[in-house]
Write an enzyme that holds these catalytic residues in place. Structure first.
Site, mmCIF file in Angstrom:
data_model
loop_
_atom_site.group_PDB
_atom_site.id
_atom_site.type_symbol
_atom_site.label_atom_id
_atom_site.label_comp_id
_atom_site.label_asym_id
_atom_site.label_seq_id
_atom_site.Cartn_x
_atom_site.Cartn_y
_atom_site.Cartn_z
ATOM 1 N N ASP A 145 7.866 12.131 7.366
ATOM 2 C CA ASP A 145 7.436 13.116 6.951
ATOM 3 C C ASP A 145 8.394 14.527 7.723
ATOM 4 O O ASP A 145 8.343 14.787 8.686
ATOM 5 C CB ASP A 145 6.182 13.333 8.344
ATOM 6 C CG ASP A 145 4.952 12.499 7.381
ATOM 7 O OD1 ASP A 145 4.291 12.623 6.392
ATOM 8 O OD2 ASP A 145 4.423 11.861 8.159
ATOM 9 N N MET A 179 -3.764 15.023 0.546
ATOM 10 C CA MET A 179 -3.943 14.539 2.297
ATOM 11 C C MET A 179 -5.412 14.446 2.822
ATOM 12 O O MET A 179 -6.536 15.305 2.199
ATOM 13 C CB MET A 179 -3.388 16.038 2.575
ATOM 14 C CG MET A 179 -1.506 15.870 2.610
ATOM 15 S SD MET A 179 -1.053 14.799 3.764
ATOM 16 C CE MET A 179 -1.498 14.756 4.952
ATOM 17 N N MET A 198 6.587 19.038 4.611
ATOM 18 C CA MET A 198 5.778 19.913 4.624
ATOM 19 C C MET A 198 6.272 20.895 5.237
ATOM 20 O O MET A 198 6.497 21.637 6.810
ATOM 21 C CB MET A 198 4.579 19.187 6.173
ATOM 22 C CG MET A 198 3.095 18.759 5.450
ATOM 23 S SD MET A 198 3.318 17.299 6.621
ATOM 24 C CE MET A 198 4.655 15.869 6.510
ATOM 25 N N SER A 250 4.452 5.436 7.952
ATOM 26 C CA SER A 250 4.844 6.423 8.440
ATOM 27 C C SER A 250 5.819 6.672 9.655
ATOM 28 O O SER A 250 4.883 6.579 11.092
ATOM 29 C CB SER A 250 4.016 8.150 8.360
ATOM 30 O OG SER A 250 4.541 9.190 8.758
ATOM 31 N N ASP A 277 -3.132 10.225 2.610
ATOM 32 C CA ASP A 277 -1.845 10.165 3.544
ATOM 33 C C ASP A 277 -2.998 10.714 4.672
ATOM 34 O O ASP A 277 -3.376 12.039 4.592
ATOM 35 C CB ASP A 277 -1.145 11.461 3.285
ATOM 36 C CG ASP A 277 0.116 11.386 4.277
ATOM 37 O OD1 ASP A 277 -0.630 10.685 5.461
ATOM 38 O OD2 ASP A 277 1.306 11.914 4.552
ATOM 39 N N MET A 311 8.564 17.839 9.272
ATOM 40 C CA MET A 311 8.133 19.871 9.584
ATOM 41 C C MET A 311 8.891 20.771 9.683
ATOM 42 O O MET A 311 9.881 20.397 9.879
ATOM 43 C CB MET A 311 6.636 19.361 10.612
ATOM 44 C CG MET A 311 5.569 18.005 9.967
ATOM 45 S SD MET A 311 4.512 18.242 11.133
ATOM 46 C CE MET A 311 3.885 15.674 10.086
ATOM 47 N N HIS A 371 7.785 6.379 4.323
ATOM 48 C CA HIS A 371 7.025 7.989 4.585
ATOM 49 C C HIS A 371 7.709 8.308 5.525
ATOM 50 O O HIS A 371 7.590 8.450 6.561
ATOM 51 C CB HIS A 371 6.062 7.853 4.912
ATOM 52 C CG HIS A 371 4.949 8.500 4.518
ATOM 53 N ND1 HIS A 371 4.825 9.531 2.909
ATOM 54 C CD2 HIS A 371 4.876 10.201 5.490
ATOM 55 C CE1 HIS A 371 4.326 10.482 3.377
ATOM 56 N NE2 HIS A 371 4.201 11.156 4.314
ATOM 57 N N HIS A 418 7.924 13.371 2.398
ATOM 58 C CA HIS A 418 7.022 15.021 2.439
ATOM 59 C C HIS A 418 7.135 15.524 3.193
ATOM 60 O O HIS A 418 7.104 15.568 4.459
ATOM 61 C CB HIS A 418 5.342 13.890 2.861
ATOM 62 C CG HIS A 418 4.352 14.133 3.723
ATOM 63 N ND1 HIS A 418 3.174 14.392 3.968
ATOM 64 C CD2 HIS A 418 4.096 15.269 2.705
ATOM 65 C CE1 HIS A 418 2.583 15.292 3.971
ATOM 66 N NE2 HIS A 418 2.603 16.278 3.422
HETATM 67 C C1 DX5 Z 1 0.384 14.424 8.929
HETATM 68 C C2 DX5 Z 1 1.824 13.039 8.222
HETATM 69 C C3 DX5 Z 1 0.474 11.793 8.023
HETATM 70 C C4 DX5 Z 1 0.567 11.111 9.635
HETATM 71 C C5 DX5 Z 1 0.188 10.182 8.543
HETATM 72 O O1 DX5 Z 1 0.849 15.482 8.380
HETATM 73 O O2 DX5 Z 1 1.203 13.311 6.722
HETATM 74 O O3 DX5 Z 1 2.193 10.917 7.214
HETATM 75 O O4 DX5 Z 1 2.395 10.807 9.614
HETATM 76 O O5 DX5 Z 1 0.008 9.599 10.578
HETATM 77 P P1 DX5 Z 1 -1.563 8.583 10.430
HETATM 78 O O6 DX5 Z 1 -1.900 7.599 10.421
HETATM 79 O O7 DX5 Z 1 -1.398 8.307 11.890
HETATM 80 O O8 DX5 Z 1 -3.157 9.832 10.155
HETATM 81 ZN ZN ZN Z 2 2.712 12.761 5.154
#
Ligand code: DX5
Ligand code: ZN
Length: 221
Positions: free
Chosen positions: A34, A136, A67, A7, A174, A36, A32, A65
């Protein structure tokens, strides 16, 4: 084949291109990403322009991903930016079935994600429509959080559900995935392991990914 998806949330954004190349060289299988929006989760990261500008940096698939609230509105933008997978949250989209169809119409693989407190049953009606189910194992929003132990049992139930009904669907995990728990998560039935801080905060990406893969393949000593 089980896969590692670093990620980039935990990467150094100032040198994002180099970070992506480094994890690709180190053996990553997917990138990956993320996304947000500061609403569905408190944090704010990147959108389609950043994704399209890093698209040419690597040949690895982009595992995006989302969010974000009501992702159906912006599926086209994320598809056109170069996503290979787009995963949306059941908690964020009232028209889940329609949003999944929109992702697939764009020729992108569709994923659905569940927060730790969301029952597996909320994904059941769309299981046959998706390519990937994301469990998650932290509350989304930030990297570096601790894996929620109780999620192991949910991963096992998701594995059984997929095997029983839709064997082709990939099971992704994740949040809080690290060298010391990846074996337990593998044994619970995951196919794709998202891992951010465990890789990007390690001094040696190739060593960390290599060790993770050995554990996944059962060749670690
Ligand atoms: C959290 C993200 C994850 C995060 C994982 O909201 O969706 O992808 O980056 O990071 P680690 O491996 O540090 O928990
Ligand atoms: Zn993620």
């Amino acid at each position: 084949m089980r896969k590692i998806a670093p990620s980039i949330l935990s990467a150094n954004f100032g040198i994002l291109k180099e970070e992506i190349r480094a994890v690709e060289r180190a053996g990553a299988d997917l990138i990956h990403i993320d996304v947000m929006d500061g609403r569905f989760v408190p944090n704010l990261t990147f959108g389609p322009p950043v994704i399209s500008s890093i698209r040419a940096v690597t040949k690895l698939p982009f595992d995006v991903h989302l969010m974000i609230e009501h992702p159906e509105r912006v599926i086209s933008e994320y598809a056109e930016a170069g996503s290979d997978f787009i995963t949306i949250h059941v908690e964020a989209e009232p028209h889940l079935h329609r949003a999944i169809q929109k992702i697939k119409e764009k020729g992108v693989k569709a994923g659905v994600s569940l927060n730790p407190a969301t029952p597996l049953a909320l994904a059941e009606e769309v299981l046959a429509d998706i390519d990937l189910l994301l469990i998650m194992t932290v509350n989304p929003g930030f990297g570096g959080q601790e894996f929620i132990r109780g999620s192991l049992e949910k991963i096992q139930r998701a594995r059984a559900l997929i095997d029983g009904r839709t064997p082709g669907v990939l099971l992704e995990v994740d949040g809080g995935v690290k060298l010391d728990n990846i074996l337990t998560i593998r044994d619970a039935g995951a196919d794709i392991f998202v891992t951010g801080s465990a890789i990007f905060h390690s001094g040696d990406y190739a060593k960390t990914i290599g060790e993770m893969k050995k554990i996944l393949d059962g060749t670690a000593c």
